[in-house]
Enzyme design. Structure first.
Site, mmCIF file in Angstrom:
data_model
loop_
_atom_site.group_PDB
_atom_site.id
_atom_site.type_symbol
_atom_site.label_atom_id
_atom_site.label_comp_id
_atom_site.label_asym_id
_atom_site.label_seq_id
_atom_site.Cartn_x
_atom_site.Cartn_y
_atom_site.Cartn_z
ATOM 1 C CG HIS A 255 -20.539 21.799 26.452
ATOM 2 N ND1 HIS A 255 -19.448 20.980 26.629
ATOM 3 C CD2 HIS A 255 -20.413 22.317 25.200
ATOM 4 C CE1 HIS A 255 -18.708 20.986 25.529
ATOM 5 N NE2 HIS A 255 -19.282 21.788 24.647
ATOM 6 C CE LYS B 189 -16.560 15.487 17.494
ATOM 7 N NZ LYS B 189 -15.826 16.163 18.566
ATOM 8 C CD GLU C 276 -19.554 24.760 22.013
ATOM 9 O OE1 GLU C 276 -18.722 25.196 21.190
ATOM 10 O OE2 GLU C 276 -19.382 23.698 22.639
ATOM 11 N NE ARG D 135 -16.407 16.951 14.011
ATOM 12 C CZ ARG D 135 -17.573 16.427 13.777
ATOM 13 N NH1 ARG D 135 -17.757 15.652 12.749
ATOM 14 N NH2 ARG D 135 -18.597 16.700 14.564
ATOM 15 C CE LYS E 85 -20.184 20.466 14.884
ATOM 16 N NZ LYS E 85 -20.638 20.116 16.208
ATOM 17 C CG ASN F 137 -12.879 19.597 20.355
ATOM 18 O OD1 ASN F 137 -14.069 19.809 20.538
ATOM 19 N ND2 ASN F 137 -12.386 18.411 20.125
ATOM 20 C CD GLU G 284 -12.346 15.412 17.107
ATOM 21 O OE1 GLU G 284 -12.103 16.599 17.280
ATOM 22 O OE2 GLU G 284 -13.423 14.896 17.355
ATOM 23 C CG HIS H 182 -14.276 18.093 26.806
ATOM 24 N ND1 HIS H 182 -13.809 17.875 25.535
ATOM 25 C CD2 HIS H 182 -15.587 18.413 26.659
ATOM 26 C CE1 HIS H 182 -14.797 18.034 24.659
ATOM 27 N NE2 HIS H 182 -15.889 18.375 25.317
ATOM 28 N NE ARG I 59 -24.997 -5.630 13.324
ATOM 29 C CZ ARG I 59 -25.768 -6.720 13.268
ATOM 30 N NH1 ARG I 59 -26.807 -6.745 12.457
ATOM 31 N NH2 ARG I 59 -25.492 -7.761 14.003
ATOM 32 C CG HIS J 210 -14.530 22.195 23.386
ATOM 33 N ND1 HIS J 210 -14.670 23.479 22.877
ATOM 34 C CD2 HIS J 210 -15.777 21.655 23.320
ATOM 35 C CE1 HIS J 210 -15.924 23.670 22.517
ATOM 36 N NE2 HIS J 210 -16.617 22.593 22.775
#
Ligand SMILES: NC(=O)c1ccc[n+]([C@@H]2O[C@H](COP(=O)([O-])OP(=O)(O)OC[C@H]3O[C@@H](n4cnc5c(N)ncnc54)[C@H](O)[C@@H]3O)[C@@H](O)[C@H]2O)c1
Length: 355
Positions: free
Chosen positions: A258, A132, A174, A230, A216, A234, A226, A241, A110, A237
């Site tokens: 990516h 993330k 990026e 935030r 960032k 993206n 998110e 994606h 956990r 993106h």
């Protein structure tokens, strides 16, 4: 060395940037840890002096490593070795390693501490920072994951000397995105124009990483989970994606890495914003100039159907069953919901997709 502090609801941690900073890794390990599970990949070969009993766990290459199977194997390996709750996972690698090792750390017992030693440009400017973590499903990229903050991030610019050319290109995708996100730093309109132009003046790699991490940090600190702020990270993106998801289901994830997909996504976002009347042609041209400066291709690979890409975009995590994009506009880059599908299809067709 440059240091950026990331502040989250659960506490804060430092990102160390510069040549040779990996040598300070041992000082960043959590107090009380007796064992370090080092998760890495063959060929990375970064020497670490971490002063704890350690064992190395190797991940496979590429998106194939971002699977539930690999997470299970890692966790079984940790358990078999006896990694305890107060011990630490050290991820040494690019975004694939930090995503998988971070997720394994988030769910093993956990949650155990983890530290990112980021060894690709993409990981240093983005993937290793912000908490993330996650893996892919056959249905799409990053569909299973957790927010789990590292205890520190080490961005040793010396580690980049062995990086393959494509990993550099992907990282620059990026970096190019961050040119347009100066608004997150709270700059005025005049300052923003100078800030954006200054990216095209031949900044050192260390300065580029520092700027990206600062962008960032600003987004993550204001909004760890998110939501709208935030989500600005993206930029580019949504299409990226979709492209990555499409090639992933075709078992051809190597077509676009990516950051390469993000570069195409930036051009698409600019053209869509122009079509929607949010920015003028000159601003689209500036996007092209930035992508050219970073030697990034901006064309959608040939032979793709616009409708297929749109169906992937609808699965985007920003979307609430509508088409949501981060788009440039008079107030800068912002989240735009409910973009008409016809405009998206038309922009994709303009970029060479079949209808
Ligand atoms: N979690 C996030 O916030 C986030 C953000 C952006 C991207 N990502 C994810 O990151 C992944 C891509 O990461 P990436 O571009 O770093 O690719 P990668 O992790 O696959 O690394 C690229 C290649 O470089 C090798 N490599 C790494 N460091 C090296 C070094 N110093 N010398 C020589 N070879 C080295 C790796 O073994 C790999 O073969 C994608 O899965 C993407 O979804 C995550």
């Amino acid at each position: 060395m440059r240091v950026v502090t990331i502040r989250t609801v659960g506490g804060e941690y430092e990102v160390h940037i510069g040549p040779g900073v990996r040598r300070s890794t041992r000082t960043l390990l959590p107090a009380g840890a007796r064992r370090a599970a080092v998760v890495t990949q063959e060929g990375i070969g970064i020497d670490l002096d971490i002063d704890l009993e350690s064992r190395t766990f190797l991940l496979p290459q590429g998106e194939a490593a971002k699977s539930m199977v690999c997470v299970e194997e890692l966790c079984s390996g940790f358990a078999e070795w006896g990694l305890g709750r107060s011990d630490v996972v050290v991820a040494v690698g690019g975004g694939v390693v930090s995503d998988v090792a971070g997720f394994a750390a988030a769910v093993y017992m956990r949650g155990v501490a983890y530290l990112n030693v980021a060894t690709t440009l993409l990981a240093q400017v983005d993937a290793a920072i912000g908490g993330k973590t996650g893996v892919n499903l056959a249905e799409g990229k990053n569909l299973v994951g957790a927010f789990w903050q590292p205890t520190a991030v080490v961005c040793d610019t010396d580690a980049l000397s062995t990086l393959p050319p494509r990993a550099w290109t992907s990282g620059r995708g990026e970096v190019a995105k961050c040119v347009f996100l100066g608004g997150l730093l709270g700059l005025s309109r005049d300052e923003l124009a100078d800030y954006e132009r200054s990216w095209l003046t031949g900044l050192s790699v260390e300065e580029q990483i520092f700027r990206c991490v600062s962008v960032k940090a600003a987004a993550v600190s204001s909004d760890e989970r998110e939501s709208d702020v935030r989500a600005l990270l993206n930029y580019g993106h949504t299409l990226a994606h979709a492209l990555e998801g499409l090639f992933l289901v075709r078992d051809d994830a190597d077509v676009l890495h990516h950051g390469e997909a993000v570069a195409i996504g930036l051009m698409f976002a600019a053209r869509l914003a122009h079509r929607l009347g949010r920015i003028d042609a000159e601003r689209v041209e500036f996007h092209r100039e930035v992508l050219e400066h970073f030697a990034l291709a901006s064309e959608i690979p040939s032979g793709l159907r616009a409708a297929e890409l749109v169906s992937f975009m609808r699965r985007d995590k920003k979307a609430r069953h509508d088409l949501t994009f981060v788009l440039d506009g008079p107030r800068g880059v912002e989240l735009v919901r409910a973009v008409p599908e016809s405009e998206v299809l038309a922009t994709l067709a303009d970029m060479g997709c079949s209808r």
